[in-house]
Design an enzyme around this catalytic site. Sequence first.
Site, PDB file in Angstrom:
ATOM      1  N   ASP A 175     -39.830  25.311 -20.790  1.00 31.44           N
ATOM      2  CA  ASP A 175     -39.178  23.942 -20.682  1.00 31.44           C
ATOM      3  C   ASP A 175     -38.945  23.630 -21.909  1.00 31.44           C
ATOM      4  OD1 ASP A 175     -38.888  23.698 -17.810  1.00 31.44           O
ATOM      5  OD2 ASP A 175     -40.785  22.813 -17.771  1.00 31.44           O
ATOM      6  N   HIS A 217     -33.923  27.393 -21.122  1.00 26.08           N
ATOM      7  CA  HIS A 217     -35.060  27.568 -20.261  1.00 26.08           C
ATOM      8  C   HIS A 217     -35.272  29.066 -20.159  1.00 26.08           C
ATOM      9  CE1 HIS A 217     -38.373  26.892 -17.251  1.00 26.08           C
ATOM     10  NE2 HIS A 217     -37.776  27.930 -16.931  1.00 26.08           N
ATOM     11  N   GLU A 218     -34.183  29.675 -19.460  1.00 21.24           N
ATOM     12  CA  GLU A 218     -34.256  31.212 -18.974  1.00 21.24           C
ATOM     13  C   GLU A 218     -34.366  32.193 -20.230  1.00 21.24           C
ATOM     14  OE1 GLU A 218     -35.137  31.521 -16.205  1.00 21.24           O
ATOM     15  OE2 GLU A 218     -34.575  29.669 -15.191  1.00 21.24           O
ATOM     16  N   TRP A 228       0.846  -1.041   0.069  1.00 23.72           N
ATOM     17  CA  TRP A 228      -0.013   0.032   0.102  1.00 23.72           C
ATOM     18  C   TRP A 228       1.049   1.200  -0.113  1.00 23.72           C
ATOM     19  CZ3 TRP A 228      -4.827  -0.745  -1.471  1.00 23.72           C
ATOM     20  CH2 TRP A 228      -5.460  -1.717  -0.965  1.00 23.72           C
ATOM     21  N   GLU A 252     -43.677  28.528 -17.636  1.00 21.67           N
ATOM     22  CA  GLU A 252     -42.729  27.590 -17.435  1.00 21.67           C
ATOM     23  C   GLU A 252     -42.778  26.607 -18.672  1.00 21.67           C
ATOM     24  OE1 GLU A 252     -40.362  28.081 -15.412  1.00 21.67           O
ATOM     25  OE2 GLU A 252     -41.271  29.913 -14.619  1.00 21.67           O
TER      26      GLU A 252
END
Length: 881
Positions: free
Chosen positions: A782, A718-719, A26, A778
Amino acid sequence: MASPRTPVSPPELPEKNFQYRQVQYWDQRYKDAADSGPYEWFGDFASFRALLEPELCPEDRILVLGCGNSALSYELFLGGFPNVTSVDYSPVVVAAMQVRYAHVPSLRWETMDVRALDFPSGSFDVVLEKGTLDAMLAGEPDPWNVSSEGVHTVDQVLSEVGFQKRTRQLFGSHTQLELVLAGLILVLAALLLGCLVALWVHRDPAHSTCVTEACIRVAGKILESLDRGVSPCQDFYQFSCGGWIRRNPLPNGRSRWNTFNSLWDQNQAILKHLLENTTFNSSSEAERKTRSFYLSCLQSERIEKLGAKPLRDLIDKIGGWNITGPWDEDSFMDVLKAVAGTYRATPFFTVYVSADSKSSNSNIIQVDQSGLFLPSRDYYLNRTANEKVLTAYLDYMVELGVLLGGQPTSTREQMQQVLELEIQLANITVPQDQRRDEEKIYHKMSISELQALAPAVDWLEFLSFLLSPLELGDSEPVVVYGTEYLQQVSELINRTEPSILNNYLIWNLVQKTTSSLDQRFETAQEKLLETLYGTKKSCTPRWQTCISNTDDALGFALGSLFVKATFDRQSKEIAEGMINEIRSAFEETLGDLVWMDEKTRLAAKEKADAIYDMIGFPDFILEPKELDDVYDGYEVSEDSFFQNMLNLYNFSAKVMADQLRKPPSRDQWSMTPQTVNAYYLPTKNEIVFPAGILQAPFYAHNHPKALNFGGIGVVMGHELTHAFDDQGREYDKEGNLRPWWQNESLTAFQNHTACMEEQYSQYQVNGERLNGLQTLGENIADNGGLKAAYNAYKAWLRKHGEEQPLPAVGLTNHQLFFVGFAQVWCSVRTPESSHEGLVTDPHSPARFRVLGTLSNSRDFLRHFGCPVGSPMNPGQLCEVW
């Protein structure tokens, strides 16, 4: 600071299995991996989160056995579990982890053999390990007949930390051998997966599949969220989110859980660390105020000791409350000014200063309807369906009145009168779906005209007090949204008894301030929320509540800390580029619309070109003097949380007054940088994307572009599309409310939106229909956002060529775009919360944000081959943009 995430190649396996038990193996492995990122056995924290969280509380003391260079401990911290101790018997990796996470003091790292743990009994509440116990058994000559020594070693470790009993509770009556075998099966499965990946790479020298750590991780997340038992053409939401829903039961105290909630929890954990560990000596004064405010909120003992006294004293100062004692019967205007002016409650109506919709370069006083405590007028008017809620609300009102000194019987009688007044208010309140045409509800008038409209209030006196020290006259312009409502409110005030008016006004103040009082008030509210939203009492820690309060009070000062610690400036440049690509794709769609005339099309393109984008944060938050100026005059003390809140209300009133004679500023954001959301503001024609949302799963620089365009790309689209929805389209490129559409195009637009309104009105949640008009804006955004983002992705592919596909998911990158979009909206909600969303939320429920949008997408239907007549392809598509 994010966890290091440089790509990690599969590690070299030891020559012999038993070397997993040797520290030398290790040590060498971690020396070789010194410059690499974390390596995760069996998956990261997100892979097991749904299983772990029901077993964990934020206060738990967690021990991680065999931590290696995994990011598990740090991701536990980010997930809201700060008290983590990690042990490994490789001193090389422990030293590396101490350096890597030195900025997180609550994470402890110890060099220790799990077979000889050196902790006092009872040091930990929870023990976690991923593969450590399996590695201890790696030397077994026969994995199917584990030696007694091997079983004893596992048993010893569990007993050492007092975990043996808890293990049996989790796994029932299984024997230790069965548990060991289960662990071995996991090891074998992991090795098999590794072999398959190696075989694939060997057989495909071109490495056409992406096998970077980031690709493997995100592929795993996608796979665990999918439900392969459902056809994508039958129910794409269930196909994309069924696995996620199974893995994510609602956390205690939540009425809903989704990607946004998860990211906000993560951001809160970062803010907690910053507030508790930053040295503020060289910080701006505003940043120091965030710490003082946060610490005042954390002083639970002091808050409990004060009890209800701060609010009782405030009520006495205002003139008393008929429910708890003497009151001034001639004080309606004085109490209204104090409650709505000084302390910013909103009885009967709300008053604010904002950009004039018809002259967006100037601010103006605006008045709108308000005054209801419950989320919607529907809760008051549909009394049969909402009887439980109304009963719980009345009980809540009575309990708070009694806590503040009222007698139970008289308090109930008087609170019943207040409730009846709110029901009358609900009757005259205009439903939101009838307020979508802003041209119709906008009414500019003078104060003297407002006085004639609603004479029950002395408007010049009230507004002069509210906006002091400004001098106002009868000719001062005011915009009223809903003249009929204000007229009826005035009539309601005139016919209501003074004692009921007083009780209602003070009740609004009580609602506003009780969250700053002791636990009794919080417990009363929890009972109401359980009825209203279906939430159960949680173990939500006080710090989380205090982070939210600090964000509300000093969000941009808090944002300064957040941005400096976490935000990658490269993300801002990449986001700017994506927005421009999506804008170009949207404008191409404008050119293809057959229903739009050329004059309107040209004006629409000019508006799209003029949309101003703000990414990450406003510049002023990184300029100490400018940031200090924003909060100059807001007094904050570590000693009194209640007084800090009162000072905040008074300060916000002064800020509002200061804005009236100034033009609107682009630096004045409506969301703080740490917020996980985005918005479009029509009066500025601007889109804003705070730093809080510019992270996975919405965006990550090392994720496939298909996911970034399907995530943050769709949010951007979307915005941007909001500028052209049924409300945004009323504003021109300068942000002014005016008619700029030709009549023929407007009629065609309304025909297309009518299709979408009807489509969404057919969807149901728990037998209750969606309101297609309330959600129209909305839904338009979308649908338009998805189309613009997908077209932008196709343009990116034409320029850069196809991406490597993700391993194992079995999806083309075009299909991955749509799955990435859908998985952003994976969500669970209580039935009560779902009902509340239907009556209040302008967004459709998450399920129908996916199904409604994709069933209108020709690109989706083509790439998934959904035939006409299948549930995802009903045959009629509704398209606006």
